[in-house]
Design a protein around this motif. Structure first.
Motif, PDB file in Angstrom:
ATOM      1  N   TRP A  80       0.841  -1.206   0.000  1.00  0.00           N
ATOM      2  CA  TRP A  80       0.000   0.000   0.000  1.00  0.00           C
ATOM      3  C   TRP A  80       0.869   1.248   0.000  1.00  0.00           C
ATOM      4  O   TRP A  80       0.444   2.300  -0.472  1.00  0.00           O
ATOM      5  CB  TRP A  80      -0.952  -0.041   1.188  1.00  0.00           C
ATOM      6  CG  TRP A  80      -2.043  -1.039   0.993  1.00  0.00           C
ATOM      7  CD1 TRP A  80      -1.949  -2.394   1.153  1.00  0.00           C
ATOM      8  CD2 TRP A  80      -3.379  -0.780   0.557  1.00  0.00           C
ATOM      9  NE1 TRP A  80      -3.134  -2.984   0.821  1.00  0.00           N
ATOM     10  CE2 TRP A  80      -4.028  -2.018   0.478  1.00  0.00           C
ATOM     11  CE3 TRP A  80      -4.075   0.381   0.236  1.00  0.00           C
ATOM     12  CZ2 TRP A  80      -5.368  -2.137   0.083  1.00  0.00           C
ATOM     13  CZ3 TRP A  80      -5.410   0.266  -0.151  1.00  0.00           C
ATOM     14  CH2 TRP A  80      -6.026  -0.972  -0.224  1.00  0.00           C
ATOM     15  N   ARG A  85      -1.276   4.424  -1.404  1.00  0.00           N
ATOM     16  CA  ARG A  85      -2.582   4.493  -0.731  1.00  0.00           C
ATOM     17  C   ARG A  85      -2.464   4.245   0.774  1.00  0.00           C
ATOM     18  O   ARG A  85      -3.454   4.427   1.484  1.00  0.00           O
ATOM     19  CB  ARG A  85      -3.579   3.523  -1.362  1.00  0.00           C
ATOM     20  CG  ARG A  85      -3.860   3.812  -2.826  1.00  0.00           C
ATOM     21  CD  ARG A  85      -5.240   3.403  -3.235  1.00  0.00           C
ATOM     22  NE  ARG A  85      -5.425   1.951  -3.308  1.00  0.00           N
ATOM     23  CZ  ARG A  85      -6.591   1.395  -3.652  1.00  0.00           C
ATOM     24  NH1 ARG A  85      -7.645   2.156  -3.920  1.00  0.00           N
ATOM     25  NH2 ARG A  85      -6.730   0.089  -3.721  1.00  0.00           N
ATOM     26  N   MET A  89      -5.414   6.830   2.049  1.00  0.00           N
ATOM     27  CA  MET A  89      -6.749   6.308   2.359  1.00  0.00           C
ATOM     28  C   MET A  89      -7.216   6.670   3.766  1.00  0.00           C
ATOM     29  O   MET A  89      -8.278   6.293   4.193  1.00  0.00           O
ATOM     30  CB  MET A  89      -6.825   4.787   2.164  1.00  0.00           C
ATOM     31  CG  MET A  89      -6.695   4.334   0.747  1.00  0.00           C
ATOM     32  SD  MET A  89      -7.537   5.367  -0.476  1.00  0.00           S
ATOM     33  CE  MET A  89      -9.233   5.114  -0.078  1.00  0.00           C
ATOM     34  N   GLU A  92     -10.064   5.203   7.082  1.00  0.00           N
ATOM     35  CA  GLU A  92     -10.941   4.122   6.645  1.00  0.00           C
ATOM     36  C   GLU A  92     -10.150   2.829   6.458  1.00  0.00           C
ATOM     37  O   GLU A  92     -10.703   1.743   6.595  1.00  0.00           O
ATOM     38  CB  GLU A  92     -11.601   4.527   5.326  1.00  0.00           C
ATOM     39  CG  GLU A  92     -12.840   3.727   4.988  1.00  0.00           C
ATOM     40  CD  GLU A  92     -13.447   4.152   3.657  1.00  0.00           C
ATOM     41  OE1 GLU A  92     -13.198   5.287   3.210  1.00  0.00           O
ATOM     42  OE2 GLU A  92     -14.139   3.324   3.068  1.00  0.00           O
ATOM     43  N   PRO A 108      -9.310  -3.668   2.297  1.00  0.00           N
ATOM     44  CA  PRO A 108     -10.597  -3.070   1.924  1.00  0.00           C
ATOM     45  C   PRO A 108     -10.937  -3.342   0.465  1.00  0.00           C
ATOM     46  O   PRO A 108     -12.083  -3.202   0.048  1.00  0.00           O
ATOM     47  CB  PRO A 108     -10.342  -1.577   2.123  1.00  0.00           C
ATOM     48  CG  PRO A 108      -8.894  -1.404   1.849  1.00  0.00           C
ATOM     49  CD  PRO A 108      -8.197  -2.690   2.213  1.00  0.00           C
ATOM     50  N   THR A 109      -9.936  -3.701  -0.312  1.00  0.00           N
ATOM     51  CA  THR A 109     -10.040  -4.030  -1.724  1.00  0.00           C
ATOM     52  C   THR A 109      -8.662  -4.585  -2.110  1.00  0.00           C
ATOM     53  O   THR A 109      -7.751  -4.559  -1.288  1.00  0.00           O
ATOM     54  CB  THR A 109     -10.407  -2.792  -2.566  1.00  0.00           C
ATOM     55  OG1 THR A 109     -10.526  -3.185  -3.934  1.00  0.00           O
ATOM     56  CG2 THR A 109      -9.339  -1.716  -2.465  1.00  0.00           C
ATOM     57  N   GLU A 111      -6.629  -4.269  -5.271  1.00  0.00           N
ATOM     58  CA  GLU A 111      -5.854  -3.885  -6.466  1.00  0.00           C
ATOM     59  C   GLU A 111      -4.367  -4.115  -6.229  1.00  0.00           C
ATOM     60  O   GLU A 111      -3.668  -4.691  -7.071  1.00  0.00           O
ATOM     61  CB  GLU A 111      -6.080  -2.403  -6.810  1.00  0.00           C
ATOM     62  CG  GLU A 111      -7.371  -2.119  -7.544  1.00  0.00           C
ATOM     63  CD  GLU A 111      -8.561  -2.036  -6.613  1.00  0.00           C
ATOM     64  OE1 GLU A 111      -8.364  -2.023  -5.373  1.00  0.00           O
ATOM     65  OE2 GLU A 111      -9.702  -2.014  -7.101  1.00  0.00           O
ATOM     66  N   ARG A 140     -13.509  -1.962   5.956  1.00  0.00           N
ATOM     67  CA  ARG A 140     -13.411  -0.515   5.731  1.00  0.00           C
ATOM     68  C   ARG A 140     -13.971   0.180   6.973  1.00  0.00           C
ATOM     69  O   ARG A 140     -15.125  -0.059   7.324  1.00  0.00           O
ATOM     70  CB  ARG A 140     -14.205  -0.082   4.486  1.00  0.00           C
ATOM     71  CG  ARG A 140     -13.650  -0.656   3.191  1.00  0.00           C
ATOM     72  CD  ARG A 140     -14.451  -0.260   1.980  1.00  0.00           C
ATOM     73  NE  ARG A 140     -13.932  -0.927   0.789  1.00  0.00           N
ATOM     74  CZ  ARG A 140     -14.468  -0.779  -0.431  1.00  0.00           C
ATOM     75  NH1 ARG A 140     -15.544   0.008  -0.600  1.00  0.00           N
ATOM     76  NH2 ARG A 140     -13.961  -1.373  -1.474  1.00  0.00           N
ATOM     77  N   GLY A 441     -16.702  -4.980  -8.892  1.00  0.00           N
ATOM     78  CA  GLY A 441     -17.096  -5.436  -7.555  1.00  0.00           C
ATOM     79  C   GLY A 441     -18.600  -5.680  -7.447  1.00  0.00           C
ATOM     80  O   GLY A 441     -19.388  -4.999  -8.106  1.00  0.00           O
TER      81      GLY A 441
HETATM   82  C1  9G3 Z   1      -9.315   1.723   0.579  1.00  0.00           C
HETATM   83  C2  9G3 Z   1     -10.386   1.955   1.462  1.00  0.00           C
HETATM   84  C3  9G3 Z   1     -11.679   2.094   1.005  1.00  0.00           C
HETATM   85  C4  9G3 Z   1     -11.918   2.006  -0.379  1.00  0.00           C
HETATM   86  C5  9G3 Z   1     -10.864   1.770  -1.252  1.00  0.00           C
HETATM   87  C6  9G3 Z   1      -9.548   1.645  -0.783  1.00  0.00           C
HETATM   88  C7  9G3 Z   1     -13.444   2.043  -2.159  1.00  0.00           C
HETATM   89  C8  9G3 Z   1     -11.149   1.657  -2.668  1.00  0.00           C
HETATM   90  C9  9G3 Z   1     -12.780   1.711  -4.476  1.00  0.00           C
HETATM   91  C10 9G3 Z   1     -12.747   0.259  -4.874  1.00  0.00           C
HETATM   92  C11 9G3 Z   1     -12.667   0.053  -6.340  1.00  0.00           C
HETATM   93  C12 9G3 Z   1     -12.954  -1.349  -6.769  1.00  0.00           C
HETATM   94  C13 9G3 Z   1     -12.270  -3.670  -6.664  1.00  0.00           C
HETATM   95  C14 9G3 Z   1     -13.712  -4.112  -6.647  1.00  0.00           C
HETATM   96  C15 9G3 Z   1     -14.630  -3.061  -7.176  1.00  0.00           C
HETATM   97  C16 9G3 Z   1     -14.398  -1.713  -6.556  1.00  0.00           C
HETATM   98  N1  9G3 Z   1     -13.202   2.151  -0.856  1.00  0.00           N
HETATM   99  N2  9G3 Z   1     -12.439   1.810  -3.047  1.00  0.00           N
HETATM  100  O1  9G3 Z   1     -10.262   1.442  -3.522  1.00  0.00           O
HETATM  101  F1  9G3 Z   1      -8.080   1.577   1.075  1.00  0.00           F
HETATM  102 CL1  9G3 Z   1     -10.052   2.032   3.162  1.00  0.00          CL
HETATM  103  O2  9G3 Z   1     -12.771  -0.619  -4.070  1.00  0.00           O
HETATM  104  N3  9G3 Z   1     -12.112  -2.326  -6.098  1.00  0.00           N
END
Ligand code: 9G3
Length: 566
Positions: A80, A85, A89, A92, A108-109, A111, A140, A441
């Motif tokens: 991260w 990030r 971030m 959260e 939380p996801t 990528e 989250r 997602g």
């Molecule tokens: C984080 C935290 C909260 C987050 C994210 C990162 C939302 C974050 C967007 C996504 C994008 C896609 C893959 C599946 C579909 C959605 N809330 N997002 O990246 F560190 Cl704490 O999650 N991710």
């Protein structure tokens, strides 16, 4: 399953802090229990429904060649930090230290994780495109968890990631996933709409959100009543109004508008309608001082304006910046005589014959201004937040608003993560290229709640057949009556042997209690073994329609197979 042993502690009264109907019903029907704020236990009834939702997801994703895997929830901070990030971030992102005092995040996801995994695993373009997915718990730390599973701090998501060597390949996968999501939500039994959305911090450009229509939904969706156009409120566009013939210009007059801070103040001072006075907003657009003008009743839609103006960031200019640039206070700003400050005008100004605006002199406004004549517009853009009744941007129908629950989202990520994590493949010329990525997602646990929001009545849940925890609720109305008990027991065995999923209420409770609990749990069909057991008859009641009929016990299995296959 016998209800005398089944773990489904139903509750009569509504828990005080449950503010969404799905939250209330899930607690009352013994489907879930809160462990902490935004943290829930899925009891057997919810787990069974969720398993069916997951099966539908797996079937549809496997059909388009996606491969299921399972990634860890414990992410080393380094990943991260590399994507930037870890800091950005905020609170959260749940961070923790292991016994060696090393930093980790609770995912939380994924990528970062999946990009690192693919980077080390895929070297050649020959292995592309690749689409992998998982169904896994996400964390989250929402500031205000609410509405039960609709906004939790720990929830179940299906998240998929795709890897490509061309924009065409990514586009193809994007729409294949878009179509698969439509099939999934249709099979689950949800009323939903894909809407154009904003990719926000995810970078990339295209993204659609799948919204389940529900009054508890926290998102506003905008849709045309005569076409497929749909967007979330942040991105919704409308057609430009027909242009008006501007007759009056070159005759502007300065009028005193003492202490006018807002458009309404100026309207009162000038005896004009607010909509006929410019709302002039001074913004720093990627650090360039810019003037945005809209009709007085319109609101600037900052998310859409960023897309329309092709800018990365926008902030309102401070009062000092306004005074320095225009020599007047923010309440007296207008487009006339501003030198080379770029002016972007909302396209609804086309319909103006004459307009009033700040005179760039504190306490004064111009009237009889000729729109587009007494000043120079850099460009007309769709900058405003749309309103119900606006013309749809595709020229078909008018815009309507609805509340929705975001149950899915598809993104084109581009190289946002493959570049920051240096994830490359060798193309057909042997040259290292960063992967193009998509991510997709579905909120699996949130989908359970969305189904209940859309399928309930005053008595409880009304499960769609495809995701109901069981197919049939079999009630022995009086277990002390040998005839009834015998018939109920034999039917229980027979139906299960016919691979019908039965929740058998064999509890020594009064019939009224059983009926109430059965309506609350909401299984698709109820079979009651009661007074007519002696004649070999049972009563069947369809939960959704209330339809009731009496059947000879011998015909029950075939009737149920027919009903469940419809
Ligand atoms: C984080 C935290 C909260 C987050 C994210 C990162 C939302 C974050 C967007 C996504 C994008 C896609 C893959 C599946 C579909 C959605 N809330 N997002 O990246 F560190 Cl704490 O999650 N991710």
């Amino acid at each position: 399953m016998r209800q005398s042993t089944f773990l489904a502690p139903t509750m009569r009264d509504v828990p005080a802090d449950a503010d969404a109907i799905s939250h209330q019903l899930m607690l009352r029907a013994g489907m879930m229990r809160q462990i902490a704020s935004g943290v829930y236990a899925y009891m057997p009834l919810a787990k069974r429904a969720m398993a069916k939702i997951e099966t539908i997801i797996r079937e549809e994703l496997d059909k388009i060649g996606a491969q299921e895997l399972l990634l860890p929830s414990l992410h080393p901070a380094e990943l991260w930090q590399e994507s930037g990030r870890w800091e950005s971030m905020g609170d959260e992102l749940i961070r923790l230290k292991d016994r060696h005092n090393r930093d980790f995040a609770l995912g939380p996801t994924h990528e970062e994780v999946i990009t690192m995994l693919i980077k080390d695993g895929i070297a050649s373009y020959k292995k592309l495109p690749l689409n992998v997915y998982q169904i896994q718990t996400k964390f989250r730390d929402e500031r205000r968890p609410r509405f039960g599973l609709l906004r939790g701090r720990e929830f179940i998501m299906k998240d998929a990631y795709s890897f490509h060597d061309s924009a065409e390949s990514l586009d193809e996968m994007y729409w294949a996933m878009h179509a698969a999501y439509s099939r999934i939500f249709t099979r689950v039994g949800l009323t939903f709409r894909p809407v154009i959305a904003d990719s926000g911090s995810m970078g990339g450009k295209d993204t659609h959100e799948f919204m389940a229509l529900a009054s508890v939904g926290e998102d506003t969706i905008v849709y045309s009543d005569e076409s497929e156009y749909a967007a979330n409120l942040e991105m919704a566009a409308s057609a430009a109004p027909p242009s008006a013939e501007v007759q009056v210009y070159g005759r502007l007059e300065k009028k005193e508008t003492p202490n006018a801070k807002t458009v309404d103040d100026a309207a009162a001072a000038l005896g004009l309608d607010a909509d006929d006075i410019f709302k002039a907003l001074v913004v720093m657009l990627d650090d360039e001082l810019t003037l945005l003008i809209l009709r007085g009743n319109d609101e600037l839609n900052e998310v859409k304006a960023l897309h329309e103006l092709g800018a990365k960031e926008m902030r309102m200019a401070t009062e000092q910046e306004v005074v320095d640039a225009f020599g007047a206070s923010p309440g007296s700003i207008g487009p006339v005589g501003v030198g080379n400050v770029p002016i972007y005008a909302d396209h609804r100004i086309h319909s103006m014959k004459t307009i009033a605006c700040g005179a760039n002199e504190t306490g004064y406004h111009y009237v009889h201004v000729g729109p587009g004549h007494d000043y120079t517009v850099t460009a007309y853009k769709d900058l405003r937040t749309v309103r119900e009744g606006d013309p749809s941007p595709d020229g078909k129908g008018t815009l309507r608003f609805a509340e929705g629950i975001e149950i899915g989202q598809v993104f084109k990520l581009g190289t946002r993560y493959s570049e920051s994590l240096d994830a490359k493949y060798l193309d057909s010329n042997g040259k290292a290229q960063p992967f193009l990525m998509g991510c997709y997602g579905i909120g699996v646990s949130r989908t359970i709640a969305a189904v209940i929001e859309q399928h309930h009545d005053e008595f409880g849940v009304v499960w769609p057949k495809a995701v109901a925890p069981f197919h049939v609720h079999l009630l022995a109305l009086n277990v002390k009556n040998e005839e009834q008990k015998q018939l109920a027991e034999s039917l229980y065995q027979e139906l299960r042997e016919a691979s019908i999923e039965v929740l058998y209420d064999d509890r020594p409770e009064r019939a009224g209690v059983k009926f109430k609990d059965s309506d609350l749990m909401g299984l698709p069909v109820r079979v009651s073994v009661g007074k007519r057991a002696g004649e070999g008859f049972v009563e069947v009641k369809v939960r959704k329609t209330g339809e009731q009929l009496e059947l000879p016990a011998g015909e029950l299995a075939s009737w149920l197979h027919q009903f469940l296959s419809e």
